[in-house]
Design a protein around this motif. Structure first.
Motif, PDB file in Angstrom:
ATOM      1  N   LEU A  42      49.889  38.486  40.482  1.00 17.99           N
ATOM      2  CA  LEU A  42      48.330  37.863  40.669  1.00 17.99           C
ATOM      3  C   LEU A  42      47.176  38.727  41.378  1.00 17.99           C
ATOM      4  CD1 LEU A  42      46.963  36.203  38.342  1.00 17.99           C
ATOM      5  CD2 LEU A  42      47.067  33.999  40.234  1.00 17.99           C
ATOM      6  N   SER A  43      46.838  39.174  43.067  1.00 15.38           N
ATOM      7  CA  SER A  43      46.648  38.890  43.580  1.00 15.38           C
ATOM      8  C   SER A  43      46.402  40.440  43.038  1.00 15.38           C
ATOM      9  CB  SER A  43      46.861  38.719  45.021  1.00 15.38           C
ATOM     10  OG  SER A  43      46.759  37.654  45.693  1.00 15.38           O
ATOM     11  N   ALA A  44      47.266  41.156  42.723  1.00 14.85           N
ATOM     12  CA  ALA A  44      47.846  42.979  42.666  1.00 14.85           C
ATOM     13  C   ALA A  44      45.983  43.270  41.510  1.00 14.85           C
ATOM     14  CB  ALA A  44      48.424  43.165  41.186  1.00 14.85           C
ATOM     15  N   VAL A  45      46.095  41.584  40.375  1.00  9.90           N
ATOM     16  CA  VAL A  45      45.041  41.710  39.254  1.00  9.90           C
ATOM     17  C   VAL A  45      44.125  41.189  39.252  1.00  9.90           C
ATOM     18  CG1 VAL A  45      44.732  40.684  36.690  1.00  9.90           C
ATOM     19  CG2 VAL A  45      47.206  40.969  37.171  1.00  9.90           C
ATOM     20  N   GLN A  46      43.774  40.349  39.952  1.00 13.13           N
ATOM     21  CA  GLN A  46      42.586  40.041  41.208  1.00 13.13           C
ATOM     22  C   GLN A  46      41.667  41.248  41.782  1.00 13.13           C
ATOM     23  OE1 GLN A  46      42.852  38.700  45.153  1.00 13.13           O
ATOM     24  NE2 GLN A  46      40.601  39.647  44.695  1.00 13.13           N
ATOM     25  N   MET A  47      42.558  41.787  43.129  1.00 11.16           N
ATOM     26  CA  MET A  47      42.386  43.160  43.687  1.00 11.16           C
ATOM     27  C   MET A  47      41.696  44.141  42.438  1.00 11.16           C
ATOM     28  SD  MET A  47      44.675  43.126  46.776  1.00 11.16           S
ATOM     29  CE  MET A  47      44.501  44.402  47.385  1.00 11.16           C
ATOM     30  N   ILE A  91      36.660  47.302  40.035  1.00 11.80           N
ATOM     31  CA  ILE A  91      35.505  47.847  38.829  1.00 11.80           C
ATOM     32  C   ILE A  91      34.508  46.232  38.854  1.00 11.80           C
ATOM     33  CG2 ILE A  91      35.479  46.889  35.960  1.00 11.80           C
ATOM     34  CD1 ILE A  91      39.136  47.599  36.016  1.00 11.80           C
ATOM     35  N   ARG A  92      35.011  44.584  39.141  1.00 10.39           N
ATOM     36  CA  ARG A  92      33.451  44.240  38.884  1.00 10.39           C
ATOM     37  C   ARG A  92      32.504  44.737  40.342  1.00 10.39           C
ATOM     38  NH1 ARG A  92      35.662  38.196  38.145  1.00 10.39           N
ATOM     39  NH2 ARG A  92      36.516  38.672  40.308  1.00 10.39           N
ATOM     40  N   VAL A  93      32.184  45.101  40.949  1.00 16.44           N
ATOM     41  CA  VAL A  93      31.616  45.631  41.870  1.00 16.44           C
ATOM     42  C   VAL A  93      30.977  47.448  42.056  1.00 16.44           C
ATOM     43  CG1 VAL A  93      32.582  43.665  43.889  1.00 16.44           C
ATOM     44  CG2 VAL A  93      33.257  46.107  43.862  1.00 16.44           C
ATOM     45  N   GLY A  94      32.014  47.764  40.888  1.00 16.77           N
ATOM     46  CA  GLY A  94      31.329  49.594  40.066  1.00 16.77           C
ATOM     47  C   GLY A  94      32.220  49.700  41.260  1.00 16.77           C
ATOM     48  N   GLU A  95      33.610  49.971  41.375  1.00 14.67           N
ATOM     49  CA  GLU A  95      33.759  50.810  42.974  1.00 14.67           C
ATOM     50  C   GLU A  95      34.902  51.513  41.264  1.00 14.67           C
ATOM     51  OE1 GLU A  95      33.518  49.066  47.583  1.00 14.67           O
ATOM     52  OE2 GLU A  95      35.699  49.218  46.266  1.00 14.67           O
ATOM     53  N   ALA A  96      35.462  50.875  40.852  1.00 15.30           N
ATOM     54  CA  ALA A  96      36.220  51.832  39.841  1.00 15.30           C
ATOM     55  C   ALA A  96      35.940  51.770  38.131  1.00 15.30           C
ATOM     56  CB  ALA A  96      37.917  51.514  40.314  1.00 15.30           C
ATOM     57  N   GLU A  97      36.405  52.081  36.980  1.00 14.78           N
ATOM     58  CA  GLU A  97      36.761  52.172  36.273  1.00 14.78           C
ATOM     59  C   GLU A  97      37.542  51.598  35.383  1.00 14.78           C
ATOM     60  OE1 GLU A  97      33.547  52.072  34.220  1.00 14.78           O
ATOM     61  OE2 GLU A  97      32.322  52.795  36.288  1.00 14.78           O
ATOM     62  N   LEU A 127      43.156  47.366  33.574  1.00 16.52           N
ATOM     63  CA  LEU A 127      41.552  46.713  33.665  1.00 16.52           C
ATOM     64  C   LEU A 127      40.502  47.989  33.281  1.00 16.52           C
ATOM     65  CD1 LEU A 127      44.085  45.305  35.705  1.00 16.52           C
ATOM     66  CD2 LEU A 127      41.965  43.494  35.713  1.00 16.52           C
ATOM     67  N   ALA A 128      39.668  47.427  32.390  1.00 11.41           N
ATOM     68  CA  ALA A 128      38.886  48.921  32.037  1.00 11.41           C
ATOM     69  C   ALA A 128      37.686  47.970  32.551  1.00 11.41           C
ATOM     70  CB  ALA A 128      38.726  49.188  30.915  1.00 11.41           C
ATOM     71  N   SER A 129      36.718  48.595  32.965  1.00 17.12           N
ATOM     72  CA  SER A 129      34.874  48.372  32.282  1.00 17.12           C
ATOM     73  C   SER A 129      34.127  48.548  31.522  1.00 17.12           C
ATOM     74  CB  SER A 129      34.034  49.255  33.644  1.00 17.12           C
ATOM     75  OG  SER A 129      33.795  50.896  33.394  1.00 17.12           O
ATOM     76  N   GLU A 130      33.640  47.802  30.966  1.00 16.12           N
ATOM     77  CA  GLU A 130      32.811  47.899  29.918  1.00 16.12           C
ATOM     78  C   GLU A 130      32.846  48.999  29.131  1.00 16.12           C
ATOM     79  OE1 GLU A 130      29.227  45.861  27.454  1.00 16.12           O
ATOM     80  OE2 GLU A 130      29.149  45.223  28.983  1.00 16.12           O
ATOM     81  N   SER A 131      31.675  50.516  29.887  1.00 18.08           N
ATOM     82  CA  SER A 131      31.805  51.429  30.050  1.00 18.08           C
ATOM     83  C   SER A 131      32.856  52.221  29.210  1.00 18.08           C
ATOM     84  CB  SER A 131      30.507  51.828  31.425  1.00 18.08           C
ATOM     85  OG  SER A 131      31.808  51.958  32.014  1.00 18.08           O
ATOM     86  N   ALA A 132      34.313  51.982  30.132  1.00 19.43           N
ATOM     87  CA  ALA A 132      35.266  52.606  30.082  1.00 19.43           C
ATOM     88  C   ALA A 132      35.951  52.661  28.985  1.00 19.43           C
ATOM     89  CB  ALA A 132      36.367  52.502  31.156  1.00 19.43           C
ATOM     90  N   MET A 167      23.149  46.747  46.984  1.00 17.70           N
ATOM     91  CA  MET A 167      24.547  46.124  46.455  1.00 17.70           C
ATOM     92  C   MET A 167      24.467  46.826  45.021  1.00 17.70           C
ATOM     93  SD  MET A 167      26.260  42.795  45.974  1.00 17.70           S
ATOM     94  CE  MET A 167      26.126  41.734  47.530  1.00 17.70           C
ATOM     95  N   LYS A 168      25.957  47.239  44.365  1.00 20.29           N
ATOM     96  CA  LYS A 168      26.264  47.675  43.319  1.00 20.29           C
ATOM     97  C   LYS A 168      26.161  46.278  42.396  1.00 20.29           C
ATOM     98  CE  LYS A 168      28.786  51.065  44.561  1.00 20.29           C
ATOM     99  NZ  LYS A 168      29.784  52.280  44.238  1.00 20.29           N
ATOM    100  N   GLN A 169      25.605  46.630  40.719  1.00 21.62           N
ATOM    101  CA  GLN A 169      26.020  45.015  39.953  1.00 21.62           C
ATOM    102  C   GLN A 169      27.288  45.129  39.713  1.00 21.62           C
ATOM    103  OE1 GLN A 169      23.071  46.511  36.569  1.00 21.62           O
ATOM    104  NE2 GLN A 169      23.567  44.755  35.500  1.00 21.62           N
ATOM    105  N   VAL A 170      26.983  44.080  39.876  1.00 19.34           N
ATOM    106  CA  VAL A 170      28.211  43.282  38.864  1.00 19.34           C
ATOM    107  C   VAL A 170      29.176  43.496  37.787  1.00 19.34           C
ATOM    108  CG1 VAL A 170      29.794  41.088  39.341  1.00 19.34           C
ATOM    109  CG2 VAL A 170      28.437  41.211  41.306  1.00 19.34           C
ATOM    110  N   GLN A 171      29.367  43.960  36.909  1.00 18.95           N
ATOM    111  CA  GLN A 171      29.716  43.946  35.363  1.00 18.95           C
ATOM    112  C   GLN A 171      31.370  43.878  35.601  1.00 18.95           C
ATOM    113  OE1 GLN A 171      31.002  48.307  35.230  1.00 18.95           O
ATOM    114  NE2 GLN A 171      32.103  48.407  37.018  1.00 18.95           N
ATOM    115  N   ASP A 172      31.604  43.560  33.999  1.00 17.15           N
ATOM    116  CA  ASP A 172      32.849  42.620  34.184  1.00 17.15           C
ATOM    117  C   ASP A 172      34.033  43.889  33.486  1.00 17.15           C
ATOM    118  OD1 ASP A 172      32.242  39.943  33.602  1.00 17.15           O
ATOM    119  OD2 ASP A 172      31.428  41.155  31.544  1.00 17.15           O
ATOM    120  N   ALA A 173      35.074  43.013  33.966  1.00 15.90           N
ATOM    121  CA  ALA A 173      36.799  43.315  34.302  1.00 15.90           C
ATOM    122  C   ALA A 173      37.570  42.983  32.678  1.00 15.90           C
ATOM    123  CB  ALA A 173      37.790  43.278  35.296  1.00 15.90           C
ATOM    124  N   TYR A 174      37.801  44.060  32.055  1.00 19.36           N
ATOM    125  CA  TYR A 174      38.887  43.839  31.273  1.00 19.36           C
ATOM    126  C   TYR A 174      40.199  43.923  30.989  1.00 19.36           C
ATOM    127  CZ  TYR A 174      33.757  42.997  28.747  1.00 19.36           C
ATOM    128  OH  TYR A 174      32.470  42.553  28.766  1.00 19.36           O
TER     129      TYR A 174
END
Length: 401
Positions: free
Chosen positions: A98-103, A108-114, A267-272, A1-8
């Motif tokens: 709101l569901s669009a924001v969650q999706m 990002i949080r599961v590592g499938e997008a930056e 929304l972006a990952s920490e790396s982005a 499983m990919k590491q969970v990351q924050d979405a900003y």
């Protein structure tokens, strides 16, 4: 499983909200409105390479007609996004945005997008509530004693009447709540509190000279929501007749306004964030959706809020700002009282009764409100929550960073 990351959240904006049918967006197509909003969000992050955007997720409650097909992809193309950026339209009725924001955050949080875009759009001027040709399966109503139990056949207002009765919310309390919504909205407009979250939109007003048969076009920029009424009073609201039940308490004045509008967040990952030197505005913390009996759909947040707080490891006392969508004053008061929410923290700048409720766009719009309010007021946690037709509630939590 990919590491969970924050979405900003690195960009958040919205259009002004217009009254449906007679308002300033009555002749503006929703796909055009959404495309304009996407461009405005992208303009907030000039360092971002648009090619890194994985997908555009856009909420729309009635995705047909002018906002049908796949309005997310259509608007993405119209906004000039790279052809490789996808688009998907999602529908959870009033919680679609709101569901669009969650999706988007979850990708990002599961590592499938930056980088992702979350948005919402609705034109109730061009597509009425329920759609142009609503069609319900007869099987949908099997095992129900009353067809309005689903809250979509005979109108949401009947569900609000049932909530008012069951939770003992008086007509006086509903009108007082509605009055305060308008007053808070008017005060916030005068103070310029909406300036950072709203992108001004240019609209064209057309008129015809019958004598010459000439059409004149006047363009103007709109930068504030259209629905707030500075001259309303509790006494004026009290004179309005119930519109859903002959002896009821729910009126046009203590219900949300039908509206047009759009909102968008990037929304972006920490790396982005680090790679493109972006300024994170907030962190997406948690989301919850829960089902409730459809005939009292307005109480949805009573179930969704505790779940979102539990997922975040927080308590409602930790929330500094709560955007509770005011579908009706009756259900808003039922939620506030049942959960013991601090009224001073709920809709400090007014809610949908004054500002309007463009269905599938509202979640994204109110998310933009929360993100900017937390930063303007130097607060930590904010929440967006709402009831949903057919018996659901949704809640999302954001943290200022």
């Amino acid at each position: 499983m990919k590491q969970v990351q924050d979405a900003y959240i690195v960009a958040a904006t919205r259009t002004p909200i217009g009254r449906s049918h007679r308002g300033f967006f009555r002749n503006m197509r929703p796909d055009d409105l959404l495309a304009t909003t996407l461009k405005a969000a992208l303009a907030q992050v000039p360092n971002l390479d648009p090619k890194t955007i994985e997908d555009v997720v856009a909420g729309c409650a009635i995705p047909e007609g002018a906002q049908g097909l796949n309005v997310a992809r259509i608007a993405a193309v119209m906004a000039g996004l790279p052809v490789g950026v996808g688009g998907i339209t999602v529908n959870r009725f009033c919680a679609s945005g709101l569901s669009a924001v969650q999706m988007a955050a979850d990708r990002i949080r599961v590592g499938e997008a930056e980088v992702m875009i979350a948005a919402g759009v609705e034109s109730m001027s061009m597509v009425p509530m329920g759609g142009n040709v609503p069609s319900f399966s007869p099987n949908f109503f099997v095992n129900t004693d009353n067809v309005d139990d689903y809250g979509i056949a005979y109108g949401m207002g009947l569900t609000a009447e049932k909530v008012a009765t069951q939770w003992k919310v008086s007509r006086d309390d509903q009108d007082e709540f509605a009055y305060k919504s308008h007053m808070k909205a008017v005060a916030a407009m005068k103070a310029g509190d909406f300036a950072n979250e709203i992108t001004p939109i240019e609209v064209a007003d057309r008129s015809v000279d019958l004598a010459s048969a000439e059409v004149s076009i006047k363009k103007r920029s709109v930068n504030l929501d259209e629905g707030a009424r500075p001259d309303t009073t509790v006494e004026a609201l009290a004179k309005l007749k119930p519109v859903f039940a002959a002896r009821g308490s729910v009126t046009a004045g203590n219900s949300s306004q039908t509206s047009d509008g759009a909102g968008a967040l990037i929304l972006a990952s920490e790396s982005a964030v680090k790679r493109f030197n972006l300024q994170p505005l907030a962190r997406f913390v948690s989301f919850a959706s829960k089902g409730v009996p459809s005939h009292i759909m307005g109480i949805g947040p009573i179930e969704a809020i505790p779940a979102a707080l539990r997922y975040a490891g927080l308590k409602h006392e930790d929330m500094d700002w709560i955007e509770l969508n005011e579908a009706f004053a009756a259900q808003s008061l039922a939620v506030i009282r049942t959960l013991g929410l601090n009224p001073a923290k709920v809709n400090p700048m007014g809610g949908a009764i004054a500002l309007g409720h463009p269905l599938g766009a509202t979640g994204a719009i109110r998310a933009a409100t929360v993100v900017h309010a937390l930063r303007r007021k130097n607060l930590k946690y904010g929440m967006v929550t709402m009831c949903v037709g057919m018996g659901q509630g949704a809640a999302g939590i954001f943290e200022r960073v």
